[in-house]
Design an enzyme around this catalytic site. Structure first.
Site, PDB file in Angstrom:
ATOM      1  N   GLY A  86       0.950  -1.016  -0.112  1.00 58.21           N
ATOM      2  CA  GLY A  86       0.139   0.211   0.285  1.00 58.21           C
ATOM      3  C   GLY A  86       0.549   1.267   0.290  1.00 58.21           C
ATOM      4  N   SER A  87       0.408   2.259   0.233  1.00 57.08           N
ATOM      5  CA  SER A  87       1.749   2.997   0.929  1.00 57.08           C
ATOM      6  C   SER A  87       2.411   3.150   1.016  1.00 57.08           C
ATOM      7  CB  SER A  87       0.172   4.342   1.218  1.00 57.08           C
ATOM      8  OG  SER A  87      -1.179   4.811   0.667  1.00 57.08           O
ATOM      9  N   VAL A  88       2.584   2.605   2.148  1.00 54.40           N
ATOM     10  CA  VAL A  88       3.960   2.921   2.321  1.00 54.40           C
ATOM     11  C   VAL A  88       5.018   2.923   1.141  1.00 54.40           C
ATOM     12  CG1 VAL A  88       3.433   1.296   4.840  1.00 54.40           C
ATOM     13  CG2 VAL A  88       4.415   0.492   2.957  1.00 54.40           C
TER      14      VAL A  88
END
Lengths: 486, 465
Positions: free
Chosen positions: A221-223
Site C-alpha cells: 500500500g502507501s508505505v
C-alpha cells in the site's frame, strides 16, 4: 575319538567365523545403508532426546530441554512462553521435524556446529552426553510481550521492532500464534492429533520455517510511496520544493479506469501538492504521476535498493519469503497502481521495516539480526555477530529529506496517532485494499527522527480503514514510548 | 595327540590374576554404564560389584581346594562375560526396575550350584551312573511346561516356562545338560555296537535299531516336545548336540551328513507345517519389507531395530551408556548382543565373541585331554552346545540365520540360562581338572566298564577294521 573332537572344534570355529563375518557386515560394511534406512529413527531420536541448547531471550529460556521422566527420551523440549515466541522458535518435533530457529540453528543447538568442535572432542573423552550451544536472541522480552499484546486476539497481524542503527530485532510478533509444546510432545498420537488441529487455524505457519513478519507476502500500500519519493529525489528531477500534480482522479488513455485519491481525506482539497502534503495525506495521484514520469525501471531500481524483492537469505537465521520487488511489464495504469503499493507488489513486514531503517540510518541499510550471542554449554561466548551493513539504499541527503517529510506525516498528517510527546517521530501509514472491502493497514516509522533508536513496522490484515487506523499508529506510539523510556 | 608328560601344574595363580582382570572388565563396564545414566556408583553398582567379586573369589578358592588342576582360563572368561551381562542389564534397567539385581541373584545361585557340583561330584565319571536317569529327567524337564498347573502358559509364543512361586523357569535349559549326560553315557557304553553291528547300505553303515533305539527315543522326545512348545532355538540346539555327540562317538562323517539332511528336511517341513516357523523364516528373508516389518507376530521389527542399533555402534561403538539399545525389544535378553554391539562397537563385540570362542575351545581341550570316553563325549558335547547356542543367537541377531529364541550364555537376562550354563562350566572345570591333572590311578566307578581305560584306541581300531 580325538580326531572327531578336533573336527567338531573346527566346525564350531567355522560357525564363529560366520558370526565374525556377519557382525562385520552389519557394523561396518552395511552400516551406512542401515543408518540411512527410512525406518531408522535412531539418528533423529538421538538428536531429539539429547540435552539441546536453549533459545534465550533477556536471560530467560524461551525454548529449552528439560529432563524428562519418559522412557524413550531423557530430555523433553519445552517452550515456557509458547505462543509469544512460536514465530521465532518454531518447534522441535520427533515426528514432524523442526521449524523456525529450532531448524535453522539446529546444528548449534544440537552441539554439532563447527564452533563446538572442541567441546565435542572433550565429550568424546569425558563420556558426557552431548550438550548443545545456547542461542541468545536480540529480542527484548518486554517489547516482544507488548508487541504481541498489541495485536488483538483473532486479528491477523505482525509487528517488527528493530534498532535501525544495528539491524538488531527487538521484537517480532505475529498472530495467530500456536503452542509449539503441542507439537513437541513425546506422545506420537497426541502429537499428530494436535498438529491436525493446528493446521486448521488460518494464518498459522506450522509447516513452514517462517513466521508472519518474515514469511508473509503482503501488498505494501502507501508505505511504498517512500520508494517513489526516494526515486524522485534520486532522479534529480524533483526536490523538496517540487510541486506535484494532485488531481482527484488520474485518467488513462483508452480505458475507463481512473486512479483516485482517497475520497475521505484532505487530498481532495487541492489540485497540486507539495511533497510534504502528498506524503502527509498519502495522496495517490502525485506518486502515480512521479512513477509515470520516471518510468518503471527507476522505481524498480529504488525498490531493489531498499531490499524489496531481494533475498534476505539466512541473515535472520529464520525462514523468509522473498517479495517480488517491483513488477515487470507494466502498462501505464499498472505502473501507476504499483507505484502506490497495490496491484502485484508484494513485500514482507520485515522488508518494509528494513526500508524504514535505511531511511532512518542515513541511507545505509543494516543487515537484520536476531542472534545476539551463541554460547557453549559452559556459557562461554563462542560467536557474537557484529552489526553489518547490507547495502546503501539512498544518499544521506535524500534520507534526511524523507525523514523530514515523514516527521510531518506524524505531526501534521494522517499518522498523528503515532506522535510521542517530546520526541520527533517519523512515520508513514499505508492501506492496501484487499478487494473484499477490507484492507491491510500499515504503519512504519522510527524515533527519534534526528537520532533513531527504534523503528516500528506494524501491519494488521483484513481490517476496515477505521479499525486499521486504531491498530497501527497508536500502537506504534506505545512501542516507541516503551523502547525510548527504557 | 601328544600327551603332556611333564609334571602337571595347577596354574591357580594364573587363574587368580586373570580373574582380577575379568572382574576389572565387568565392574569397570558397570561403572561406565552408570556415568551417563546418572546412576554411577549407586547402591546397585556397589552391591553388584562387590557380590560378583566375592562370589568369583570364593569360586576360585573352591577350585584351589577341590579341582586344583582345572583349566585356569575358563572361570575368568565366564566371570568377565557374566559381569558384562550384569553391567548391560543394569544399564538397561529403567528406573524402579530390578532386572539387574535379579540377574545378580541368579548369578549367585548359579555359581553356588556350580560350586556344589564341583564339591560333591568330585569325579565327573560318577555321572555315567545316571545315564538313564538323565534320559528320564530330560523327558520330564521337557514335558513340564506342557503340564497344566505347573506351566507358566504361553509366553511370547512359546511354552517353555514353568512357574516356581513368583518366578518362572525354563526347564529346557537344564534338559540340555541332562541330555548331554545321557548321550555321553549311552554312546560311551554302546558305540562299538552302534559301529559294528548293523547293515551297510551303499557307503553308509546303519546300526541296528535296538542299539540306536534309546537315542532315537531321546531325539524324538526332545524334538517332538519342542515342536509342541514352539521353541525353535532349543530344537536346533538339541539336534546339534545329538549330531555332534554321535559323530564324536563314532567318528563317522556319515552321521553328520544324515543329521544335517534331517535338520534341513525337518526345518523345511516345520516351516510348512508350523506357522511360527514359517513366520520366522519369512521375517528373516524379507525383514526389510513393509509387510513383514510391521507384522505384529513373527515380524522383523525386533531384528531390524537390533540391526539399526549395531549399525549405529559401528566400529568403535557409541560408548557404554550412550547408545539407544533400549529401542530394541528384549534389549537385555534375546537382543543383548545387539545392545553390546551398539555401545561397544565391532571391536567390543568381537572381544565378547572371542571370549566365547576361547571358552568353548578350552572345553574342547578338556575333551581332548581327559582319558575316559564319557568325559570326552560330555566335554565335547557341552562345549559344542555353548558354541552352537552362541551361533544361533548371534547369527539370528545379525540376520545370518533366522532369529530363534535362545539366550546368549552368561550375558542375557534370565535365571534358568545362567544356572544351566554355570553348571556346564562346573562340569567343564571338573573334566579339565582330570584332563590336566596327574593320571588318576584310583579304581574307576563300578559302572564305568572296561572300554574307557586309558586312551581311545578302540575307536581307532574300529576305524581300520
Amino acid at each position: 575319538m580325538n580326531q572327531a573332537i578336533r573336527h567338531s572344534w573346527v566346525a564350531a570355529i567355522a560357525m564363529f567365523a560366520l558370526i565374525f563375518g556377519a557382525i562385520s557386515y552389519v557394523q561396518v560394511i552395511g552400516a551406512d545403508a542401515l543408518k540411512d534406512n527410512p525406518w531408522n529413527k535412531r539418528a533423529i531420536l538421538q538428536t531429539y532426546c539429547n540435552d539441546r541448547g536453549s533459545i534465550i531471550v533477556g536471560g530467560t529460556p524461551v525454548a529449552e530441554s528439560v529432563e524428562s521422566n519418559s522412557e524413550t527420551c531423557k530430555f523433553q523440549r519445552t517452550y515456557p512462553q509458547p505462543e509469544l515466541y512460536a514465530g521465532l522458535t518454531g518447534y522441535f518435533s520427533q515426528n514432524y521435524g523442526a521449524t523456525g530457529l529450532e531448524q535453522s540453528m539446529g546444528a548449534e543447538l544440537a552441539g554439532n556446529s563447527d564452533q563446538l568442535f572442541l567441546d565435542r572432542v572433550g565429550q568424546l573423552f569425558l563420556g558426557n552426553q552431548p550438550k548443545g550451544a545456547s542461542v541468545e536472541l536480540t529480542i527484548d522480552p518486554q517489547i516482544q510481550q507488548l508487541a504481541y499484546n498489541l495485536i488483538p486476539d483473532g486479528q491477523r497481524g505482525s509487528i517488527v521492532v528493530t534498532n535501525p542503527k544495528t539491524g538488531a530485532i527487538l521484537a517480532m510478533a505475529s498472530k495467530p500464534s500456536y503452542n509449539p509444546n503441542l507439537v513437541a510432545t513425546q506422545d506420537p498420537k497426541a502429537e499428530s492429533a494436535n498438529i491436525n488441529e493446528l493446521v486448521k487455524v488460518p494464518g498459522v505457519n506450522l509447516n513452514q520455517n517462517v513466521s508472519g513478519p518474515t514469511g508473509e507476502l503482503l501488498a505494501p500500500g502507501s508505505v511504498f510511496k517512500l520508494v517513489d519519493t526516494a526515486a524522485a529525489l534520486a532522479s534529480g528531477k524533483y526536490n523538496k520544493d517540487s510541486v506535484l500534480p494532485n488531481p482527484a482522479e488520474m485518467p488513462f488513455d483508452g480505458i475507463q479506469y481512473k486512479l483516485p485519491n482517497y475520497a475521505g481525506g484532505n487530498c481532495y482539497t487541492r489540485d497540486t501538492a507539495s511533497f510534504a502534503f502528498a506524503l502527509q495525506q498519502s495522496c495517490n495521484t502525485p506518486f502515480a504521476s512521479i512513477a509515470l514520469d520516471l518510468g518503471r525501471d527507476a522505481i524498480a531500481a529504488q525498490a531493489k535498493k531498499f531490499g524489496f524483492g531481494e533475498d534476505v537469505g539466512d541473515l535472520l537465521k529464520l525462514g523468509h519469503a522473498t517479495g517480488n520487488g517491483f513488477p515487470d511489464n507494466l502498462d501505464k495504469p499498472g505502473l501507476a497502481q504499483s507505484a502506490i503499493g497495490q496491484k502485484d507488489v508484494r513485500v514482507t513486514p520485515l522488508q518494509v521495516n528494513m526500508m524504514t531503517n535505511a531511511i532512518a540510518n542515513g541511507g545505509v541499510q543494516m543487515a537484520p539480526s536476531l542472534v545476539k550471542t551463541l554460547r557453549s554449554p559452559d556459557l562461554r561466548v563462542i560467536d557474537e555477530p557484529q552489526p553489518a551493513q547490507l547495502r546503501t539504499s539512498t544518499t544521506p541527503e535524500i534520507s534526511k529529506q524523507i525523514t523530514e517529510w515523514m516527521t510531518s506525516v506524524v505531526t501534521d498528517g494522517i499518522a498523528k496517532g503515532a506522535a510521542v510527546p517530546g520526541v520527533q517521530v517519523a512515520g508513514k501509514t499505508g492501506t492496501a485494499e484487499l478487494g473484499n472491502g477490507t484492507n491491510n493497514s500499515w504503519f512504519t516509522g522510527f524515533a527519534p527522527a534526528d537520532n533513531p533508536k527504534v523503528s516500528v513496522t506494524i501491519v494488521m490484515e483484513g481490517v476496515d480503514i477505521y479499525a486499521g487506523a486504531k491498530l497501527t499508529s497508536p500502537n506504534a506510539k506505545k512501542i516507541f514510548e516503551a523502547v525510548l523510556n527504557k | 595327540m601328544s600327551q603332556v608328560s611333564s609334571m602337571p601344574k595347577p596354574r591357580r595363580n594364573v587363574e587368580l590374576a586373570l580373574l582380577l582382570l575379568a572382574l576389572a572388565v565387568g565392574i569397570g563396564a558397570n561403572m561406565l554404564v552408570g556415568v551417563d545414566q546418572e546412576k554411577a556408583f549407586d547402591s546397585d553398582f556397589w552391591f553388584q560389584s562387590s557380590l560378583l567379586a566375592v562370589a568369583a573369589l570364593v569360586f576360585h578358592g573352591v577350585l584351589r581346594f577341590r579341582a586344583k588342576y582345572a583349566d585356569p582360563v575358563i572361570l575368568p572368561l565366564v566371570v568377565a562375560l557374566n559381569g558384562l551381562g550384569l553391567a548391560m542389564i543394569h544399564r538397561l534397567d529403567p528406573p524402579g526396575s530390578d532386572t539387574g539385581n535379579n540377574q545378580l541373584r541368579w548369578t549367585l545361585i548359579a555359581m553356588a550350584v556350580a560350586i556344589a557340583v564341583i564339591w560333591f561330584l568330585k569325579d565327573h565319571r560318577v555321572l555315567r551312573r545316571f545315564t538313564f536317569i538323565s534320559l528320564a529327567a530330560s523327558a520330564v524337564l521337557l514335558v513340564l511346561p506342557l503340564i497344566p498347573g505347573i506351566s507358566a502358559g504361553e509366553i511370547l509364543g512359546a511354552r517353555v516356562w514353568i512357574r516356581l512361586g513368583p518366578m518362572t523357569f525354563q526347564p529346557g535349559e537344564i534338559a540340555k545338560i541332562t541330555l548331554a549326560i545321557f548321550f555321553a553315557g549311552y554312546l560311551s557304553s554302546n558305540r562299538d555296537l552302534i559301529l559294528l553291528a548293523g547293515r551297510k547300505i551303499g557307503p553308509l553303515q546303519f546300526p541296528r535299531f535296538k542299539d540306536l533305539g534309546p537315542m532315537v527315543a531321546a531325539w524324538l522326545v526332545s524334538i517332538g516336545v519342542l515342536v509342541f512348545q514352539s521353541d525353535l532355538g532349543s530344537s536346533v540346539l538339541f539336534f546339534g548336540l545329538f549330531i555332534v555327540m554321535i559323530y564324536v562317538a563314532t567318528s563317522r562323517i556319515s552321521w553328520v551328513v544324515i543329521g544335517l539332511a534331517l535338520l534341513l528336511g525337518g526345518g523345511f517341513i516345520a516351516s510348512q507345517v508350523f506357522s511360527h516357523v514359517g513366520l520366522r523364516i519369512d521375517g528373516w528373508l524379507n525383514a526389510f519389507t513393509d509387510e513383514v516389518y510391521g507384522r505384529q507376530y513373527g515380524g522383523s521389527f525386533q531384528i531390524v531395530e537390533g540391526l539399526f542399533g549395531m549399525a549405529n555402534g559401528g566400529l568403535v561403538g557409541t560408548g557404554l551408556g550412550q547408545g539407544r539399545p533400549d529401542l530394541v525389544p528384549f534389549a537385555n535378553s534375546d537382543m543383548i548382543i545387539a545392545s553390546l554391539g551398539e555401545e561397544l562397537g565391532l571391536i567390543g563385540l568381537f572381544a565378547v565373541v572371542l571370549m566365547y570362542l576361547l571358552l568353548f575351545t578350552r572345553g574342547f581341550r578338556a575333551a581332548l585331554g581327559t582319558r575316559d570316553a564319557f568325559g570326552k563325549l560330555l566335554a565335547c558335547g557341552l562345549s559344542f552346545a555353548v558354541a552352537l547356542q552362541c551361533f544361533v543367537v548371534i547369527g539370528g541377531v545379525t540376520r545370518l540365520i533366522p532369529l530363534t529364541g535362545l539366550t546368549t550364555p552368561f550375558l542375557a537376562a534370565g535365571g534358568s540360562s545362567l544356572l544351566a550354563n554355570w553348571i556346564i562350566v562346573g562340569l567343564l572345570l571338573m573334566i579339565s581338572h582330570t584332563a590336566r591333572g596327574p593320571v588318576d590311578t584310583t579304581p574307576l566307578p563300578p559302572s564305568a566298564g572296561a572300554e574307557s581305560v586309558g586312551i581311545d584306541t578302540p575307536t581307532e581300531a574300529v576305524k581300520h577294521a
